[in-house]
Design a protein around this motif. Structure first.
Motif: not given
Length: 426
Positions: A241-263
């Protein structure tokens, strides 16, 4: 018919029980993970690219295991054919051990053997791989000028067309292989005896189960080991709870797809430069979910265009929750992905939050992944491996690529479930 191969030899060095089971009880193997499949694909892709460094070669890849003997004979015949200067996947067999060498190149009146790796550095395991190949090649009386490991140059920066002479670096391992020669001969003899045993050797579980690779018989050997999978997860809510602070804030959930090509794909990039190729944003207004998806799978160069869209979609929220394998804010700042600095403090990597909050469960000991956290919090539910999305995203199959949108959404919904559960707002 061969008894050992490069892969089975390496198994034997890691664990003799794994070698025995692979040769005698292969049906006990764990299901191949999506992450392993992704690594295999990357290695294959880099290996094919490396062939372009030595064009005009003859591909000796057998069409099936029944063709091994035929390809061994053809390979040996090609060595004395002056019209052939390069072979790919050349097949050799000696001392009941079969190898398929990535590349072999004529070097005057001798041959240079080359094993390709998709990594930025060389490990002891890679050195042993090459040493085994050297042993077989010497046994087949192949006149060798050198045996080398060919791998990715971490310092290469792409500008314009791909420069293979700069992308790849070579390291001779002939001296190492010669020093290791007698050890390999002894090991092969020993491993062949292990395979003939009436039952598997009694080897207790230990570090060898995961080093240098996770053993594919892990599930079989660990099945009787008591674990805490049935126990509930634990977490320090005060820290959370200390890390999150106010838990009533408007929230979006983000899913990012990272790509790390060898080349590297674009100007200014190095090997394994990371960028985003897709994202999904999930929010809620009343009883309705709002979902926005974006990807650049039809043209990866469009990934920079997504950043403006991402920024525009997120600035209206007070908090953005994601679950990423790295410090997400640092990554976004490093690559100048976010045009709006207002977002930096809003983005919270929930993986970091959970780890700092001492989230604990047996499932996350080996891998603190979204899948394992989800199944820890909801033991009656299942979530797929994240690597499934990576494989589908990079697939040549349009239908498989089309699946990633649903998968990204599913992961995002799983993240929201975890978030709501642990902060007690379900």
């Amino acid at each position: 018919m061969h008894i050992l191969s490069k892969s089975t030899y390496i198994k034997g060095e890691q664990c003799e029980k794994a070698l025995y089971l692979f040769k005698n009880r292969p049906f006990l193997r764990d299901k191949l993970s999506m992450e392993q499949r992704a690594k295999f694909k990357r290695g294959t892709d880099v290996g094919i690219l490396a062939q372009q460094f030595f064009p005009g070669g003859v591909n000796m890849t057998p069409s099936s295991p029944s063709q091994f003997s035929k390809k061994v004979a053809e390979t040996l015949k090609n060595l004395s054919n002056p019209a052939i200067n390069v072979m790919y996947e050349a097949v050799f067999q000696y001392d009941d051990t079969l190898i398929m060498l990535d590349i072999i190149v004529r070097d005057g009146d001798k041959w240079r053997a080359i094993e390709v790796k998709s990594s930025l550095s060389l490990s002891t395991t890679y050195m042993k791989d090459a040493a085994l190949q050297y042993y077989v090649l010497k046994g087949c009386n192949v006149p060798l000028s050198d045996i080398q490991l060919m791998y990715i140059n971490a310092d290469y920066v792409r500008y314009g067309n791909l420069d293979l002479s700069q992308l790849f670096v070579f390291q001779s391992v002939k001296e190492y292989a010669e020093q290791y020669y007698d050890v390999i001969a002894k090991n092969i003899s020993h491993f062949k005896e292990i395979i003939k045993l009436p039952h598997s050797p009694k080897i207790p579980i230990g570090n060898q189960c995961d080093t240098p690779y996770r053993c594919e018989f892990h599930g079989h050997c660990w099945k009787d080991v008591p674990n805490d999978n049935d126990k509930p997860y634990s977490i320090d809510y005060k820290i959370l709870y200390e890390l999150l602070g106010d838990r009533n804030k408007s929230t979006a959930f983000l899913n990012l797809l990272f790509y790390r090509p060898a080349v590297p794909l674009f100007d200014g990039d190095k090997p394994y430069t990371e960028f985003i190729i897709a994202f999904s944003i999930l929010s809620n207004n009343g009883n309705f979910d709002h979902i926005y998806n974006w990807n650049s799978l039809d043209d990866l160069s469009k990934w920079r265009d997504s950043m403006k869209i991402l920024t525009e979609k997120l600035v209206g929220f007070e908090r953005v929750i994601c679950f990423a394998p790295q410090n997400i804010t640092a990554s976004l700042q490093k690559y100048n992905i976010l045009e709006s600095k207002e977002l930096n403090y809003k983005i919270i990597n929930f993986k970091d939050v959970l780890q700092q909050s001492k989230f604990h469960h047996e499932k996350v000991k080996s891998d603190f992944s979204l899948q394992n956290v989800y199944e820890s919090v909801f033991p009656d539910k299942k979530l797929f491996e994240h690597s499934r999305i990576i494989l589908n995203a990079l697939s040549d199959n349009i239908m498989e690529r089309s699946l990633i949108t649903n998968d990204l959404e599913s992961e995002n919904k799983a993240l929201r479930e975890i978030y709501k559960k642990v902060i007690n707002i379900l």
